[in-house]
Design an enzyme around this catalytic site. Structure first.
Site, PDB file in Angstrom:
ATOM      1  N   PHE A 196       0.895  -1.333  -0.077  1.00  0.00           N
ATOM      2  CA  PHE A 196      -0.044  -0.125  -0.016  1.00  0.00           C
ATOM      3  C   PHE A 196       0.984   1.408  -0.040  1.00  0.00           C
ATOM      4  O   PHE A 196       0.880   2.083   0.958  1.00  0.00           O
ATOM      5  CB  PHE A 196      -0.865   0.052   1.365  1.00  0.00           C
ATOM      6  CG  PHE A 196      -2.286   0.885   1.021  1.00  0.00           C
ATOM      7  CD1 PHE A 196      -2.996   0.382  -0.035  1.00  0.00           C
ATOM      8  CD2 PHE A 196      -2.402   1.959   1.821  1.00  0.00           C
ATOM      9  CE1 PHE A 196      -4.256   1.221  -0.073  1.00  0.00           C
ATOM     10  CE2 PHE A 196      -3.563   2.617   1.670  1.00  0.00           C
ATOM     11  CZ  PHE A 196      -4.470   2.423   0.688  1.00  0.00           C
ATOM     12  N   GLU A 202      16.177   6.766  -9.291  1.00  0.00           N
ATOM     13  CA  GLU A 202      16.399   6.405  -7.759  1.00  0.00           C
ATOM     14  C   GLU A 202      17.799   6.622  -7.562  1.00  0.00           C
ATOM     15  O   GLU A 202      18.556   7.303  -8.492  1.00  0.00           O
ATOM     16  CB  GLU A 202      16.415   4.979  -7.684  1.00  0.00           C
ATOM     17  CG  GLU A 202      15.112   4.214  -7.724  1.00  0.00           C
ATOM     18  CD  GLU A 202      13.918   4.582  -6.604  1.00  0.00           C
ATOM     19  OE1 GLU A 202      14.295   4.989  -5.588  1.00  0.00           O
ATOM     20  OE2 GLU A 202      12.774   4.502  -6.986  1.00  0.00           O
ATOM     21  N   ASP A 234      14.869  -2.093 -16.227  1.00  0.00           N
ATOM     22  CA  ASP A 234      13.461  -1.867 -16.344  1.00  0.00           C
ATOM     23  C   ASP A 234      12.837  -2.346 -17.636  1.00  0.00           C
ATOM     24  O   ASP A 234      11.686  -2.791 -17.581  1.00  0.00           O
ATOM     25  CB  ASP A 234      13.130  -0.593 -15.819  1.00  0.00           C
ATOM     26  CG  ASP A 234      11.808  -0.320 -15.726  1.00  0.00           C
ATOM     27  OD1 ASP A 234      10.742  -0.676 -14.974  1.00  0.00           O
ATOM     28  OD2 ASP A 234      11.196   0.767 -16.586  1.00  0.00           O
ATOM     29  N   LYS A 294      10.044  -5.475 -19.325  1.00  0.00           N
ATOM     30  CA  LYS A 294       8.679  -4.971 -20.147  1.00  0.00           C
ATOM     31  C   LYS A 294       8.704  -5.533 -21.412  1.00  0.00           C
ATOM     32  O   LYS A 294       7.733  -6.247 -21.996  1.00  0.00           O
ATOM     33  CB  LYS A 294       8.806  -3.461 -20.207  1.00  0.00           C
ATOM     34  CG  LYS A 294       8.390  -2.859 -18.903  1.00  0.00           C
ATOM     35  CD  LYS A 294       8.519  -1.234 -18.886  1.00  0.00           C
ATOM     36  CE  LYS A 294       8.352  -0.857 -17.451  1.00  0.00           C
ATOM     37  NZ  LYS A 294       8.586   0.645 -17.594  1.00  0.00           N
TER      38      LYS A 294
END
Length: 340
Positions: free
Chosen positions: A9, A209, A220, A224
């Site tokens: 969350f 980052e 990354d 994908k």
């Protein structure tokens, strides 16, 4: 009434919760979509389970203070797997942190949810890239839905475009800008900034980052590309099969030369049908200014689908963001609602 349990969350999970709260009446009136958030488990912020449903505004307030476990009247102290087992949810929203090396702990979350017949919506690239075929087969065997729109271009509907709008086409190639951080850096370099200065600005703005390797070294985008290979092209590509190069070797001189030649550097992820399989790659390319991808600047993402019936179809949009990525989860929730 769909019962939702959130595993994780953070920014994205809260983004979806805010959308659900803001659009509750619209979702009910226009789509017949009604929901109750019955549980949340976050390794940092705590956990809360309440069968009759958590108050979303109160939940968001407590999450902002890392105090979800202080929710009045809720069962607390449950880890993610206990939450999945005990929540009574029919849909698990899995938005825990991504590990592209092992896929854990999300891989275990996915399996526990699917094995119990619960649907999954996720933005988590790790297990989706590494174990897609296994997870898809498990979902089918349990008559559950496994949806992951947000793993490729956040809220920009790349996967839904391929699945729904391009149905009937043969997709022969997918290429595009799949990482906003590197696109931001390359755009700034074209304006005269050094790689180091552009990276520093990206970090200051929150695009990159402190350790930016996942972005600038192409990891990354590689995840994908693997997801696109498996889910759209139907070929079970391993990450080691993807030819990967990042942008750290691109210099200002390279950028100036490309500009003089009527081209622009972009980090391009690419999947091309080749024989019975695909060739997958991530690497910097000089793109002609006439290519739609060349005009995509800043942190924006884009994908071009090369099809047999429509030719090239390009979609451009946000590749990150709290609300934008939260929307990808909403899109998947609505699709599950339509077909169940």
């Amino acid at each position: 009434m769909h019962k939702l349990a959130f595993i994780g969350f953070g920014v994205v999970g809260q983004g979806l919760a805010e959308i659900l709260l803001e659009k509750k009446k619209e979702l009910r009136n226009e789509y017949g979509f009604e929901y109750s958030i019955v549980a949340v488990s976050d390794f940092k912020k705590g956990s809360a389970l309440l069968a009759e449903g958590l108050d979303v505004a109160k939940l968001l307030e407590l999450a902002g203070k890392d105090e979800i476990s202080d929710y009045p009247g809720a069962e607390t102290g449950l880890d993610a797997l206990q939450t999945i087992e005990k929540s009574g949810a029919d849909i698990i929203v899995e938005v825990s942190y991504t590990d592209i090396e092992t896929g854990e702990p999300a891989y275990s979350h996915f399996k526990a949810a699917l094995e119990s017949g619960k649907h999954i919506v996720t933005t988590n690239k790790g297990p989706t890239a590494l174990f897609f075929t296994e997870l898809q087969e498990l979902a089918r065997s349990k008559k559950a839905h496994f949806r992951f729109e947000g793993t490729v271009l956040a809220g920009t509907p790349a996967l839904n475009l391929a699945e729904l709008c391009l149905a009937g086409n043969e997709i022969r190639e997918i290429r595009g800008i799949m990482n906003g951080t590197t696109n931001f850096i390359l755009t700034n370099m074209e304006q005269g900034k050094s790689y180091e200065a552009a990276l520093k600005e990206a970090q200051e703005l929150g695009y990159a980052e402190a350790k930016p390797d996942a972005d600038v070294e192409g990891w990354d985008a590689l995840a994908k590309v693997v997801i696109l290979s498996k889910s759209v092209m139907g070929v079970d590509v391993d990450k080691k099969d993807v030819d990967r190069t990042g942008i750290t070797g691109i210099t200002l001189d390279d950028v100036k030369k490309a500009k003089a030649d009527g081209k622009r550097w972009k980090l391009i992820g690419r999947v091309v049908k080749e024989g019975g399989g695909v060739k997958a790659s991530v690497g910097p390319e000089m793109v002609d200014l006439t290519d739609p991808l060349a005009s995509v600047g800043g942190a924006t993402n884009a994908l071009t689908f090369v099809t047999d019936l429509l030719g090239e179809v390009t979609i451009v949009g946000a590749g990150a963001g709290k609300v934008e990525t939260g929307f990808s989860l909403l899109a998947d929730l609505l699709q599950i609602h339509r077909v169940t």
